[in-house]
Design an enzyme around this catalytic site. Sequence first.
Site, PDB file in Angstrom:
ATOM      1  N   ASP A 151       0.884  -1.337  -0.102  1.00 44.39           N
ATOM      2  CA  ASP A 151      -0.022  -0.020  -0.031  1.00 44.39           C
ATOM      3  C   ASP A 151       0.816   1.117   0.036  1.00 44.39           C
ATOM      4  O   ASP A 151       2.046   1.094   0.576  1.00 44.39           O
ATOM      5  CB  ASP A 151      -0.895   0.079   1.196  1.00 44.39           C
ATOM      6  CG  ASP A 151      -2.214   0.944   1.219  1.00 44.39           C
ATOM      7  OD1 ASP A 151      -2.104   2.077   0.897  1.00 44.39           O
ATOM      8  OD2 ASP A 151      -3.113   0.187   0.862  1.00 44.39           O
ATOM      9  N   VAL A 189       1.929   1.955  -6.499  1.00 41.96           N
ATOM     10  CA  VAL A 189       1.966   1.282  -7.761  1.00 41.96           C
ATOM     11  C   VAL A 189       2.394   1.848  -9.000  1.00 41.96           C
ATOM     12  O   VAL A 189       2.693   1.394  -9.949  1.00 41.96           O
ATOM     13  CB  VAL A 189       0.292   0.496  -7.959  1.00 41.96           C
ATOM     14  CG1 VAL A 189       0.268  -0.522  -6.520  1.00 41.96           C
ATOM     15  CG2 VAL A 189      -0.614   1.438  -8.056  1.00 41.96           C
ATOM     16  N   SER A 208     -14.557  -2.211 -11.893  1.00 39.94           N
ATOM     17  CA  SER A 208     -15.645  -1.489 -11.182  1.00 39.94           C
ATOM     18  C   SER A 208     -16.825  -1.586 -12.021  1.00 39.94           C
ATOM     19  O   SER A 208     -16.742  -1.952 -13.080  1.00 39.94           O
ATOM     20  CB  SER A 208     -15.276   0.026 -10.995  1.00 39.94           C
ATOM     21  OG  SER A 208     -16.456   0.807 -10.683  1.00 39.94           O
ATOM     22  N   TYR A 217     -11.960   8.034 -13.622  1.00 37.03           N
ATOM     23  CA  TYR A 217     -12.310   6.851 -13.252  1.00 37.03           C
ATOM     24  C   TYR A 217     -12.900   5.933 -14.023  1.00 37.03           C
ATOM     25  O   TYR A 217     -12.515   4.586 -14.343  1.00 37.03           O
ATOM     26  CB  TYR A 217     -13.194   7.122 -12.065  1.00 37.03           C
ATOM     27  CG  TYR A 217     -13.627   5.859 -11.206  1.00 37.03           C
ATOM     28  CD1 TYR A 217     -12.456   5.349 -10.514  1.00 37.03           C
ATOM     29  CD2 TYR A 217     -14.616   5.224 -11.125  1.00 37.03           C
ATOM     30  CE1 TYR A 217     -12.817   4.218  -9.578  1.00 37.03           C
ATOM     31  CE2 TYR A 217     -15.046   4.102 -10.432  1.00 37.03           C
ATOM     32  CZ  TYR A 217     -13.949   3.601  -9.798  1.00 37.03           C
ATOM     33  OH  TYR A 217     -14.343   2.286  -8.993  1.00 37.03           O
ATOM     34  N   VAL A 227     -18.894   0.149  -2.408  1.00 35.99           N
ATOM     35  CA  VAL A 227     -18.487  -0.683  -1.352  1.00 35.99           C
ATOM     36  C   VAL A 227     -18.358   0.077  -0.111  1.00 35.99           C
ATOM     37  O   VAL A 227     -17.715   1.280  -0.237  1.00 35.99           O
ATOM     38  CB  VAL A 227     -17.459  -1.603  -1.664  1.00 35.99           C
ATOM     39  CG1 VAL A 227     -16.889  -2.595  -0.561  1.00 35.99           C
ATOM     40  CG2 VAL A 227     -17.898  -2.487  -2.722  1.00 35.99           C
ATOM     41  N   THR A 263     -16.325   1.237   1.919  1.00 39.58           N
ATOM     42  CA  THR A 263     -14.821   1.554   2.461  1.00 39.58           C
ATOM     43  C   THR A 263     -14.734   3.078   2.539  1.00 39.58           C
ATOM     44  O   THR A 263     -15.478   3.857   1.790  1.00 39.58           O
ATOM     45  CB  THR A 263     -13.907   0.935   1.417  1.00 39.58           C
ATOM     46  OG1 THR A 263     -14.012   1.881   0.035  1.00 39.58           O
ATOM     47  CG2 THR A 263     -14.161  -0.263   1.019  1.00 39.58           C
TER      48      THR A 263
END
Length: 275
Positions: free
Chosen positions: A37, A76, A156, A175, A208, A210
């Site tokens: 992460d 990443v 997604s 996105y 979700v 989160t």
Amino acid sequence: MGALTGRVALVTGAARGQGRSHAVRLAEAGADVIAIDVCAPVPELPYDMATPEDLAETTRLVEAHGGRIVAAEVDVRDRDGLTGVVAKGVAELGGLDVVVANAGVSTILPAEGVSPSAMWEATVGINLTGVWHTVEAALPPMRESGRGGSIVLISSTAGLKGLVGATGTPATLAYTASKHGVVGLMRAYAVGLAKESIRVNTVHPTGVKTPMVTNESLGAYFAEDPEDLEMMANALPVELLQPGDISDAVLWLASDAARYVTGVALPVDAGFHVR
């Protein structure tokens, strides 16, 4: 014996949310885990990223389920850094069998003062380029083992259809484009890696529960523009899924129960994509 006993899994975005859930679920099934992460702010985004303490909690939870874990802080978007961390984890844990490219970001509006171009670069860089980096870092050790394996890319519902509502914002366009791009990567890798018994699939969650969804910035936006809540509405009568709902699909795709499943875009979305 669990479904993944003796296997090693790489999970990105593992400090909290879906990533933590995936890492813990795979550990419950017997896997050892390489957990990655960024654990640092992403200035283009109007909500907080995970922290080193979050990643430490993921480590604790994986170990509590009997899994060994190598955890590291890396972006990443940093291909060299990511490759180095994966190599370290593989050397310590002994191979690589499962990849869950989960790291991703989403917002409707960028942080204050951030240009559309900067928002686009950050979103596509993490959500799409970061997935490519993850797979490329994972392939050498997966091939070296000769055991085949499973690569699961978290896309997604925005990778299956255009979002309704605030589609005109650069952040939402970025996105949607990045998550569609993940599907393209999956299909290309699935064809190219099939002869090596490496399966590649995508999972497509709806909203979700989160921090990416339940944050102050997004809440304030929907309070001001409640009509755009329609963008988040599912066909089934559920507002938000739990991270574990997505982890169930990830575990199945990672396991031998899905040994002949590759090139599939799997919605776990309470019917969002059919609305």
